[in-house]
Design a protein around this motif. Sequence first.
Motif, mmCIF file in Angstrom:
data_model
loop_
_atom_site.group_PDB
_atom_site.id
_atom_site.type_symbol
_atom_site.label_atom_id
_atom_site.label_comp_id
_atom_site.label_asym_id
_atom_site.label_seq_id
_atom_site.Cartn_x
_atom_site.Cartn_y
_atom_site.Cartn_z
ATOM 1 N N ARG A 116 31.762 54.854 44.437
ATOM 2 C CA ARG A 116 33.198 54.559 44.450
ATOM 3 C C ARG A 116 33.836 55.033 45.755
ATOM 4 N N GLU A 117 33.412 56.209 46.228
ATOM 5 C CA GLU A 117 33.956 56.741 47.477
ATOM 6 C C GLU A 117 33.563 55.880 48.680
ATOM 7 N N LEU A 118 32.445 55.169 48.567
ATOM 8 C CA LEU A 118 31.962 54.332 49.667
ATOM 9 C C LEU A 118 32.394 52.875 49.531
ATOM 10 N N ALA A 119 33.275 52.584 48.576
ATOM 11 C CA ALA A 119 33.736 51.204 48.371
ATOM 12 C C ALA A 119 34.443 50.662 49.613
ATOM 13 N N TRP A 120 34.953 51.545 50.470
ATOM 14 C CA TRP A 120 35.644 51.092 51.682
ATOM 15 C C TRP A 120 34.730 50.291 52.608
ATOM 16 N N LEU A 121 33.414 50.521 52.503
ATOM 17 C CA LEU A 121 32.480 49.756 53.328
ATOM 18 C C LEU A 121 32.516 48.270 52.986
ATOM 19 N N ASP A 122 32.928 47.957 51.764
ATOM 20 C CA ASP A 122 33.087 46.562 51.335
ATOM 21 C C ASP A 122 34.548 46.135 51.332
ATOM 22 N N GLY A 123 35.414 46.927 51.964
ATOM 23 C CA GLY A 123 36.824 46.582 52.056
ATOM 24 C C GLY A 123 37.600 46.765 50.774
ATOM 25 N N ARG A 124 37.185 47.741 49.953
ATOM 26 C CA ARG A 124 37.841 47.948 48.663
ATOM 27 C C ARG A 124 38.139 49.434 48.459
ATOM 28 N N ILE A 125 39.028 49.706 47.492
ATOM 29 C CA ILE A 125 39.257 51.061 47.019
ATOM 30 C C ILE A 125 39.069 51.048 45.510
ATOM 31 N N SER A 126 38.297 52.000 44.996
ATOM 32 C CA SER A 126 37.946 52.030 43.576
ATOM 33 C C SER A 126 38.160 53.437 43.037
ATOM 34 N N PHE A 127 38.753 53.543 41.853
ATOM 35 C CA PHE A 127 39.025 54.863 41.274
ATOM 36 C C PHE A 127 39.116 54.739 39.757
ATOM 37 N N VAL A 128 38.733 55.813 39.075
ATOM 38 C CA VAL A 128 38.750 55.854 37.613
ATOM 39 C C VAL A 128 39.430 57.145 37.179
ATOM 40 N N ASP A 129 40.534 57.007 36.433
ATOM 41 C CA ASP A 129 41.271 58.156 35.885
ATOM 42 C C ASP A 129 41.569 59.223 36.942
ATOM 43 N N TYR B 151 40.715 47.576 44.004
ATOM 44 C CA TYR B 151 41.593 46.708 44.781
ATOM 45 C C TYR B 151 41.008 46.446 46.168
ATOM 46 N N ARG B 152 41.371 45.298 46.724
ATOM 47 C CA ARG B 152 41.082 45.031 48.124
ATOM 48 C C ARG B 152 42.018 45.865 49.003
ATOM 49 N N LEU B 153 41.545 46.223 50.190
ATOM 50 C CA LEU B 153 42.317 47.087 51.073
ATOM 51 C C LEU B 153 43.022 46.335 52.201
ATOM 52 N N ASP B 154 42.943 44.994 52.195
ATOM 53 C CA ASP B 154 43.545 44.267 53.308
ATOM 54 C C ASP B 154 45.066 44.203 53.215
ATOM 55 N N ASN B 155 45.629 44.593 52.051
ATOM 56 C CA ASN B 155 47.095 44.651 51.912
ATOM 57 C C ASN B 155 47.446 45.895 51.099
ATOM 58 N N PRO B 156 47.409 47.086 51.727
ATOM 59 C CA PRO B 156 47.648 48.324 50.972
ATOM 60 C C PRO B 156 49.037 48.405 50.343
ATOM 61 N N GLU B 157 50.054 47.782 50.959
ATOM 62 C CA GLU B 157 51.389 47.826 50.353
ATOM 63 C C GLU B 157 51.385 47.117 49.003
ATOM 64 N N LEU B 158 50.632 46.023 48.897
ATOM 65 C CA LEU B 158 50.531 45.310 47.628
ATOM 66 C C LEU B 158 49.862 46.180 46.566
ATOM 67 N N VAL B 159 48.868 46.973 46.968
ATOM 68 C CA VAL B 159 48.209 47.894 46.034
ATOM 69 C C VAL B 159 49.213 48.934 45.540
ATOM 70 N N ILE B 160 50.000 49.471 46.465
ATOM 71 C CA ILE B 160 51.007 50.483 46.088
ATOM 72 C C ILE B 160 52.036 49.889 45.137
ATOM 73 N N ARG B 161 52.493 48.679 45.435
ATOM 74 C CA ARG B 161 53.452 48.016 44.553
ATOM 75 C C ARG B 161 52.874 47.801 43.159
ATOM 76 N N SER B 162 51.620 47.373 43.100
ATOM 77 C CA SER B 162 50.968 47.118 41.815
ATOM 78 C C SER B 162 50.849 48.395 40.995
#
Length: 338
Positions: free
Chosen positions: A260-273, A307-318
């Motif tokens: 999960r910590e290395l998801a950034w290599l695929d352009g993503r952010i992943s987290f659980v609880d 989430y994908r990391l190409d639009n972090p503001e959208l992630v924050i809004r979500s």
Amino acid sequence: MGRVQDDNGSRPHEAMAGRDAFTEEALDWFAKLQHAAGERHVAEQFDAWRESDARRAEAFRRVEALWNSSELRAAVKASAAPSRTTASVTRSAPRRGASARWSIRLAVAAAVVILAVAVAKFPDFMLSMRADYRTAAGESQKISLPDGSLMTLNTASSVSLDFADGRRAVTLLSGEAFFQVVHDPQHPFRVTGHLGDAEVKGTAFSVRTDETEDKVLVREGLVDAGPLESRQTRALLAAGHGAIITKASMSPMPEGDTERELAWLDGRISFVDRPFGRVLDDLRRYYGGRIIVTNDRLKRTAVSGDYRLDNPELVIRSLAEATGAKFTRLPGGIIFLR
């Protein structure tokens, strides 16, 4: 898609040149105090924060010193002043009280924007003088190193290299990097962060550094890692494992966190609880602007998502919508969550 769970559980520019976690907190408190002026409970929370550590009190003093500088005051005044074009198209003047309130809000917004830029400017300059490679917020870069190894530099990260006379040494000045190391038993490959280091003969692993801890995560092979100030406290980390390193200690990463910590290599952010506040700490690196949370309960709310990391503001809004937070975006990209 995310899931949430409520959990109750000198001169100014010289003073700011060494921005750290305490300075970040101080800048957040400066903005919060401007935004919630006169609210007693906020003032009490601020006093408790400032008195909890002398370094916090000193960081806030530095922020105040920068705010009180004549240069910053002039910039705020200029930013808050209405343009002539705007004034010429106004058909009816607002009441004096409404106008005064708007001027105050505009000045506060301008102050937060300009102060955030001022705090960020000088540390970035110092890094640029030391770094061989740097990435901006939201950017990543793959770099072939002199020995043939491959380095992937994550967002807002910087490194300096030393490959002279058979050495294979990388200093991670900020951020995070992933290394695919060419095997060479005679020349160990060493990565040094702020608090710890990792040494390998040939493997694939990442190192992330900040002011409070370093993280080492292993995808392939073995990595010898430990604190810089406690050479006897070291561990050999196998693939799929990781460690959190502080000034004089280290502890294992929770099971399953490595990929999960290395998801950034695929352009993503992943987290659980994870607490929303900690997720925002990660997103700050990709967003580039400031994210200020004025509700401590929000920070403790557990969230899950991928989430994908190409639009972090959208992630924050979500995530704000999922947690019930009110999202406000100020000029300059500053986000308030409350």
